[in-house]
Design a protein around this motif. Structure first.
Motif, PDB file in Angstrom:
ATOM      1  N   SER A 261       0.824  -1.208   0.000  1.00  0.00           N
ATOM      2  CA  SER A 261       0.000   0.000   0.000  1.00  0.00           C
ATOM      3  C   SER A 261       0.860   1.261   0.000  1.00  0.00           C
ATOM      4  O   SER A 261       0.506   2.264  -0.603  1.00  0.00           O
ATOM      5  N   GLY A 262       2.019   1.209   0.712  1.00  0.00           N
ATOM      6  CA  GLY A 262       2.914   2.358   0.718  1.00  0.00           C
ATOM      7  C   GLY A 262       2.844   3.173   1.996  1.00  0.00           C
ATOM      8  O   GLY A 262       2.757   4.402   1.952  1.00  0.00           O
ATOM      9  N   ALA A 263       2.908   2.493   3.153  1.00  0.00           N
ATOM     10  CA  ALA A 263       2.976   3.202   4.434  1.00  0.00           C
ATOM     11  C   ALA A 263       4.239   4.061   4.449  1.00  0.00           C
ATOM     12  O   ALA A 263       5.225   3.742   3.789  1.00  0.00           O
ATOM     13  N   ILE A 264       4.199   5.149   5.230  1.00  0.00           N
ATOM     14  CA  ILE A 264       5.311   6.104   5.223  1.00  0.00           C
ATOM     15  C   ILE A 264       6.628   5.430   5.593  1.00  0.00           C
ATOM     16  O   ILE A 264       7.694   5.773   5.080  1.00  0.00           O
ATOM     17  N   GLN A 265       6.572   4.402   6.482  1.00  0.00           N
ATOM     18  CA  GLN A 265       7.807   3.711   6.875  1.00  0.00           C
ATOM     19  C   GLN A 265       8.423   2.969   5.696  1.00  0.00           C
ATOM     20  O   GLN A 265       9.641   2.876   5.583  1.00  0.00           O
ATOM     21  N   HIS A 266       7.581   2.440   4.807  1.00  0.00           N
ATOM     22  CA  HIS A 266       8.103   1.734   3.632  1.00  0.00           C
ATOM     23  C   HIS A 266       8.626   2.737   2.601  1.00  0.00           C
ATOM     24  O   HIS A 266       9.701   2.530   2.028  1.00  0.00           O
ATOM     25  N   LEU A 267       7.889   3.810   2.384  1.00  0.00           N
ATOM     26  CA  LEU A 267       8.315   4.818   1.409  1.00  0.00           C
ATOM     27  C   LEU A 267       9.668   5.412   1.791  1.00  0.00           C
ATOM     28  O   LEU A 267      10.479   5.741   0.923  1.00  0.00           O
ATOM     29  N   ALA A 268       9.929   5.533   3.095  1.00  0.00           N
ATOM     30  CA  ALA A 268      11.203   6.084   3.557  1.00  0.00           C
ATOM     31  C   ALA A 268      12.376   5.206   3.143  1.00  0.00           C
ATOM     32  O   ALA A 268      13.502   5.692   3.016  1.00  0.00           O
ATOM     33  N   GLY A 269      12.094   3.927   2.907  1.00  0.00           N
ATOM     34  CA  GLY A 269      13.164   3.004   2.560  1.00  0.00           C
ATOM     35  C   GLY A 269      13.405   2.829   1.077  1.00  0.00           C
ATOM     36  O   GLY A 269      14.428   2.244   0.690  1.00  0.00           O
ATOM     37  N   MET A 270      12.498   3.340   0.217  1.00  0.00           N
ATOM     38  CA  MET A 270      12.667   3.080  -1.213  1.00  0.00           C
ATOM     39  C   MET A 270      12.338   4.254  -2.132  1.00  0.00           C
ATOM     40  O   MET A 270      12.500   4.159  -3.343  1.00  0.00           O
ATOM     41  N   SER A 271      11.933   5.396  -1.572  1.00  0.00           N
ATOM     42  CA  SER A 271      11.482   6.505  -2.419  1.00  0.00           C
ATOM     43  C   SER A 271      12.606   7.137  -3.235  1.00  0.00           C
ATOM     44  O   SER A 271      12.340   7.872  -4.186  1.00  0.00           O
ATOM     45  N   SER A 272      13.873   6.848  -2.874  1.00  0.00           N
ATOM     46  CA  SER A 272      14.992   7.404  -3.656  1.00  0.00           C
ATOM     47  C   SER A 272      15.389   6.483  -4.815  1.00  0.00           C
ATOM     48  O   SER A 272      16.383   6.741  -5.499  1.00  0.00           O
ATOM     49  N   SER A 273      14.629   5.419  -5.060  1.00  0.00           N
ATOM     50  CA  SER A 273      14.892   4.531  -6.199  1.00  0.00           C
ATOM     51  C   SER A 273      14.764   5.324  -7.503  1.00  0.00           C
ATOM     52  O   SER A 273      13.959   6.255  -7.599  1.00  0.00           O
ATOM     53  N   LYS A 274      15.564   4.947  -8.499  1.00  0.00           N
ATOM     54  CA  LYS A 274      15.571   5.696  -9.772  1.00  0.00           C
ATOM     55  C   LYS A 274      14.225   5.581 -10.496  1.00  0.00           C
ATOM     56  O   LYS A 274      13.687   6.555 -10.990  1.00  0.00           O
ATOM     57  N   HIS A 275      13.696   4.348 -10.573  1.00  0.00           N
ATOM     58  CA  HIS A 275      12.406   4.118 -11.249  1.00  0.00           C
ATOM     59  C   HIS A 275      11.561   3.217 -10.355  1.00  0.00           C
ATOM     60  O   HIS A 275      12.015   2.166  -9.917  1.00  0.00           O
ATOM     61  N   ILE A 276      10.308   3.636 -10.112  1.00  0.00           N
ATOM     62  CA  ILE A 276       9.418   2.883  -9.216  1.00  0.00           C
ATOM     63  C   ILE A 276       8.168   2.457  -9.981  1.00  0.00           C
ATOM     64  O   ILE A 276       7.500   3.277 -10.611  1.00  0.00           O
ATOM     65  N   VAL A 277       7.889   1.153  -9.923  1.00  0.00           N
ATOM     66  CA  VAL A 277       6.684   0.589 -10.539  1.00  0.00           C
ATOM     67  C   VAL A 277       5.823   0.016  -9.421  1.00  0.00           C
ATOM     68  O   VAL A 277       6.301  -0.788  -8.611  1.00  0.00           O
ATOM     69  N   ALA A 278       4.563   0.437  -9.352  1.00  0.00           N
ATOM     70  CA  ALA A 278       3.653  -0.041  -8.309  1.00  0.00           C
ATOM     71  C   ALA A 278       2.508  -0.831  -8.924  1.00  0.00           C
ATOM     72  O   ALA A 278       1.923  -0.420  -9.932  1.00  0.00           O
ATOM     73  N   ILE A 279       2.216  -1.984  -8.305  1.00  0.00           N
ATOM     74  CA  ILE A 279       1.093  -2.829  -8.730  1.00  0.00           C
ATOM     75  C   ILE A 279       0.178  -3.004  -7.526  1.00  0.00           C
ATOM     76  O   ILE A 279       0.584  -3.589  -6.509  1.00  0.00           O
ATOM     77  N   ASN A 280      -1.034  -2.479  -7.605  1.00  0.00           N
ATOM     78  CA  ASN A 280      -1.952  -2.556  -6.473  1.00  0.00           C
ATOM     79  C   ASN A 280      -3.384  -2.439  -6.979  1.00  0.00           C
ATOM     80  O   ASN A 280      -3.650  -1.681  -7.922  1.00  0.00           O
ATOM     81  N   LYS A 281      -4.296  -3.150  -6.330  1.00  0.00           N
ATOM     82  CA  LYS A 281      -5.695  -3.109  -6.785  1.00  0.00           C
ATOM     83  C   LYS A 281      -6.436  -1.859  -6.290  1.00  0.00           C
ATOM     84  O   LYS A 281      -7.505  -1.524  -6.787  1.00  0.00           O
ATOM     85  N   ASP A 282      -5.835  -1.158  -5.304  1.00  0.00           N
ATOM     86  CA  ASP A 282      -6.446   0.057  -4.757  1.00  0.00           C
ATOM     87  C   ASP A 282      -5.859   1.290  -5.444  1.00  0.00           C
ATOM     88  O   ASP A 282      -4.703   1.639  -5.225  1.00  0.00           O
ATOM     89  N   PRO A 283      -6.656   1.981  -6.258  1.00  0.00           N
ATOM     90  CA  PRO A 283      -6.123   3.149  -6.977  1.00  0.00           C
ATOM     91  C   PRO A 283      -5.733   4.303  -6.051  1.00  0.00           C
ATOM     92  O   PRO A 283      -5.018   5.210  -6.451  1.00  0.00           O
ATOM     93  N   GLU A 284      -6.185   4.279  -4.784  1.00  0.00           N
ATOM     94  CA  GLU A 284      -5.866   5.340  -3.825  1.00  0.00           C
ATOM     95  C   GLU A 284      -4.669   4.983  -2.952  1.00  0.00           C
ATOM     96  O   GLU A 284      -4.326   5.737  -2.025  1.00  0.00           O
ATOM     97  N   ALA A 285      -4.018   3.871  -3.216  1.00  0.00           N
ATOM     98  CA  ALA A 285      -2.884   3.449  -2.391  1.00  0.00           C
ATOM     99  C   ALA A 285      -1.779   4.502  -2.428  1.00  0.00           C
ATOM    100  O   ALA A 285      -1.431   5.016  -3.504  1.00  0.00           O
TER     101      ALA A 285
END
Length: 317
Positions: A261-285
């Motif tokens: 889903s992308g909790a802030i704790q997870h985003l803190a660990g990967m948001s500096s990645s060069k290219h990010i691809v997200a697959i999720n059934k919730d469009p508001e994730a």
């Protein structure tokens, strides 16, 4: 008083990627600060590789990594060569050793930096703060100035130099601790710390057995398997795969998040990645806010299809 001293971690007589990256930025800093790039390692067999990445001299000690003895040995080298800058890769050992060495040298240390420059006779560093929401630029006034480099933040470029000159270092301090055993991950599992491609799974996988979908895609891409904290806490996968504030902070070229889903704790660990691809059934994730490419749909259909496409592309069909 000049030059840049770099702590080089090795494995199987090769320099680890995080240390090769530190050597590359060290060359640029040495051009500004003056002096040579100098390596410190525990394996003399890496002298040629160190030279190719710009090191002129390689100080070599013996024995497995122990923080007390390595800090004492690096202080000996620093006292001898009087570097302007000391760099350590932001690995577990680098983050462990840096503050110990800084305390011995009464030096300032900037941790987890993704930019470094020598300007006005001082080291200027940039590092992410507030879980990656902002950047802090700091200037180190101590000599030497120290920093730990964020993995994958700098390119690991060769300079084409010859083998580094080897200088033996004897450790005068005995460690209070003793290394009894080293346990390594099972064969075939790539570490997320240095991987260029990471495929991570979250609670959307529903159960531990479905991590096979993530592993299949990661192996097809030649990448590593990552995970959210929720899946690690649930016992679906080992902690070594956890990406986030309480796991590993990663900066791969490609990060694929499936069912996260992308909790802030997870985003803190990967948001500096060069290219990010997200697959999720919730469009508001929340994960979609940082994604370069978002796919709204069922990961149980999308991930296997993507894996098959990757395999076919690699086979040339």
């Amino acid at each position: 008083m000049a030059g840049v001293l770099v702590f080089l971690e090795t494995k199987d007589s090769k320099i680890k990627k995080v240390s090769r990256e530190a050597l590359s930025i060290a060359r640029k800093l040495a051009e500004g600060a003056g002096g040579d790039v100098i390596g410190f390692a525990s394996d003399r067999a890496v002298a040629e590789e160190a030279g190719r990445h710009g090191a002129k001299r390689l100080f070599v000690t013996t024995g497995e990594y122990m923080p007390e003895t390595y800090a004492a040995a690096m202080k000996q080298v620093a006292d001898d060569v009087q570097p302007s800058v000391i760099l350590l890769g932001g690995s577990s050992n680098g983050r462990d050793l840096a503050p110990r060495l800084a305390a011995k040298l009464n030096a300032g240390v900037a941790s987890d930096v993704d930019r470094l420059e020598w300007t006005g006779g001082k080291l200027r560093a940039r590092r992410p703060v507030y879980s990656g929401k902002a950047f802090a630029t700091v200037e180190l006034s101590s000599t030497p100035a120290m920093a730990t480099t964020r993995p994958n933040a700098f390119p690991a470029e060769e300079s084409g130099g010859g083998a580094a000159e080897i200088v033996e270092v004897s450790i005068a301090v005995e460690s209070k601790a003793k290394l009894l055993e080293t346990k390594v991950p099972e064969a075939g599992e790539m570490s997320i710390a240095e991987a260029d491609i990471i495929v991570s799974g979250g609670r959307g996988l529903k159960e531990a057995a479905n991590f096979s979908l993530i592993r299949d895609l990661a192996h097809a891409l030649g990448g590593a398997v990552g995970a959210s904290r929720a899946t690690v806490d649930a016992g679906w996968i080992d902690h070594q795969h956890q990406v986030g504030q309480t796991g590993r902070v990663v900066s791969p070229n490609l990060y694929i998040a499936a069912g996260i889903s992308g909790a802030i704790q997870h985003l803190a660990g990967m948001s500096s990645s060069k290219h990010i691809v997200a697959i999720n059934k919730d469009p508001e994730a929340p994960i979609f806010r940082v994604a370069d490419l978002g796919v709204v749909g069922d990961l149980f259909q999308i991930v296997p299809a993507l894996t098959e496409e990757v395999k076919q592309a690699k086979s040339g069909h």
